[in-house]
Design a protein around this motif. Structure first.
Motif, PDB file in Angstrom:
ATOM      1  N   HIS A   9       0.902   5.158   0.708  1.00  0.00           N
ATOM      2  CA  HIS A   9       0.218   6.296   1.312  1.00  0.00           C
ATOM      3  C   HIS A   9       0.896   7.551   0.783  1.00  0.00           C
ATOM      4  O   HIS A   9       2.089   7.781   1.033  1.00  0.00           O
ATOM      5  N   THR A  64       0.845  -1.187   0.000  1.00  0.00           N
ATOM      6  CA  THR A  64       0.000   0.000   0.000  1.00  0.00           C
ATOM      7  C   THR A  64       0.880   1.236   0.000  1.00  0.00           C
ATOM      8  O   THR A  64       1.812   1.344   0.811  1.00  0.00           O
ATOM      9  N   ILE A 117       1.774  13.475   5.982  1.00  0.00           N
ATOM     10  CA  ILE A 117       1.969  12.196   6.658  1.00  0.00           C
ATOM     11  C   ILE A 117       3.143  12.342   7.618  1.00  0.00           C
ATOM     12  O   ILE A 117       4.209  12.846   7.244  1.00  0.00           O
ATOM     13  N   VAL A 127      -1.899  10.969   9.711  1.00  0.00           N
ATOM     14  CA  VAL A 127      -2.130  11.875   8.582  1.00  0.00           C
ATOM     15  C   VAL A 127      -2.990  13.035   9.059  1.00  0.00           C
ATOM     16  O   VAL A 127      -4.069  12.821   9.626  1.00  0.00           O
ATOM     17  N   ARG A 132      -3.335   4.966  -1.537  1.00  0.00           N
ATOM     18  CA  ARG A 132      -4.240   5.787  -0.732  1.00  0.00           C
ATOM     19  C   ARG A 132      -3.695   7.214  -0.752  1.00  0.00           C
ATOM     20  O   ARG A 132      -2.588   7.464  -0.284  1.00  0.00           O
ATOM     21  N   ARG A 133      -4.487   8.121  -1.289  1.00  0.00           N
ATOM     22  CA  ARG A 133      -4.076   9.529  -1.353  1.00  0.00           C
ATOM     23  C   ARG A 133      -4.736  10.297  -0.213  1.00  0.00           C
ATOM     24  O   ARG A 133      -5.946  10.187   0.006  1.00  0.00           O
ATOM     25  N   TRP A 134      -3.928  11.077   0.486  1.00  0.00           N
ATOM     26  CA  TRP A 134      -4.414  11.832   1.625  1.00  0.00           C
ATOM     27  C   TRP A 134      -4.138  13.316   1.427  1.00  0.00           C
ATOM     28  O   TRP A 134      -3.157  13.682   0.770  1.00  0.00           O
ATOM     29  N   VAL A 166      -2.583   4.929  10.852  1.00  0.00           N
ATOM     30  CA  VAL A 166      -2.157   3.606  10.398  1.00  0.00           C
ATOM     31  C   VAL A 166      -1.351   2.975  11.522  1.00  0.00           C
ATOM     32  O   VAL A 166      -0.349   3.544  11.976  1.00  0.00           O
ATOM     33  N   LEU A 182      -5.076   0.378   8.571  1.00  0.00           N
ATOM     34  CA  LEU A 182      -5.803   1.641   8.658  1.00  0.00           C
ATOM     35  C   LEU A 182      -6.853   1.502   9.762  1.00  0.00           C
ATOM     36  O   LEU A 182      -7.884   0.861   9.573  1.00  0.00           O
ATOM     37  N   ARG A 227     -10.082   6.448   9.920  1.00  0.00           N
ATOM     38  CA  ARG A 227     -10.207   7.203   8.672  1.00  0.00           C
ATOM     39  C   ARG A 227     -11.375   8.150   8.815  1.00  0.00           C
ATOM     40  O   ARG A 227     -12.507   7.722   9.049  1.00  0.00           O
ATOM     41  N   ALA A 271       5.521  10.020  -0.466  1.00  0.00           N
ATOM     42  CA  ALA A 271       4.761   8.792  -0.242  1.00  0.00           C
ATOM     43  C   ALA A 271       5.534   7.873   0.693  1.00  0.00           C
ATOM     44  O   ALA A 271       6.765   7.935   0.787  1.00  0.00           O
TER      45      ALA A 271
END
Length: 219
Positions: free
Chosen positions: A5, A3, A55, A188, A49-51, A209, A214, A217, A22
């Motif tokens: 992030h 994954t 991060i 995040v 997974r785009r936030w 995380v 996760l 969220r 990332a």
């Protein structure tokens, strides 16, 4: 499954910030940190997974024992009567006088869950043999107990679920830096930069995380 992030900013702590960065997670470990374009090219099959915002490493809650043993965390069904914030002082003592083991256990579980919503992945310990129910609840939550070299002093004032409320900067508030091969504990925040994490302004935690999972969220 890998994954990735990704966020406009990655703050590893102890290393340079990465714009458009990332973190790639393999199981419960960090498999890469760097520019999103480079990470994505190296792992084309990874889930992404785009936030928003940034991060950072997961945070450490130094007042966890107080929050779990000297506060009552209301059940959502009690919100009309007790509100949603931890009850402390006289409010806690009033409930504690008649609180049975089941109600206390529920409060502890909710307190631990609410810590996750603030980016907490580590709690200051130890949680000793004097309270096995508390120790078991912390262990089941997945939060890491981080034992300091000296006891964490009991601070004045109301404990806050937000680890930044104590006034520490990111380096002192995180569990440690993000490192290649290290445990994947991330927080995040939907803020533009590190400075926005401090002070009295909002610092919404949009994801937590814990060991690659996760567990919180917000969107």
């Amino acid at each position: 499954m890998l994954t990735i992030h990704a966020a406009p900013l990655v703050l590893p702590v102890g290393a340079a910030a990465v714009a458009d960065g990332a973190v790639v997670v393999d199981g419960d470990r960090i498999a890469g940190i760097g520019l999103y374009a480079v990470i994505a090219a190296a792992h084309p099959a990874a889930r992404v997974r785009r936030w928003p915002g940034l991060i950072a490493p997961g945070l450490r809650q130094d007042r966890a024992r107080e929050l779990l043993t000297r506060c009552y965390h209301p059940d959502p069904r009690e919100a009309d009567e007790l509100g949603e914030l931890p009850l402390w002082g006289e409010g806690f003592e009033r409930i504690a006088a008649t609180m049975d083991a089941a109600r206390r256990a529920g409060s502890v579980r909710r307190g631990l869950q609410r810590m996750l919503r603030h980016g907490t992945t580590h709690v200051a310990g130890p949680f000793g043999a004097d309270d096995p129910a508390l120790r078991t609840a912390v262990s089941r939550s997945g939060l890491v107990v981080q034992v300091a070299s000296s006891p964490v002093p009991v601070r004045e004032g109301v404990p806050d679920l937000d680890p930044f409320a104590a006034g520490g900067d990111l380096a002192r508030t995180t569990h440690g830096p993000l490192t290649l091969g290290g445990r994947a504990d991330l927080a995040v925040f939907d803020v533009p930069d590190e400075a926005a994490l401090y002070g009295d302004g909002p610092r919404p935690c949009v994801a937590t995380v814990l060991a690659g999972r996760l567990v919180h969220r917000a969107r």
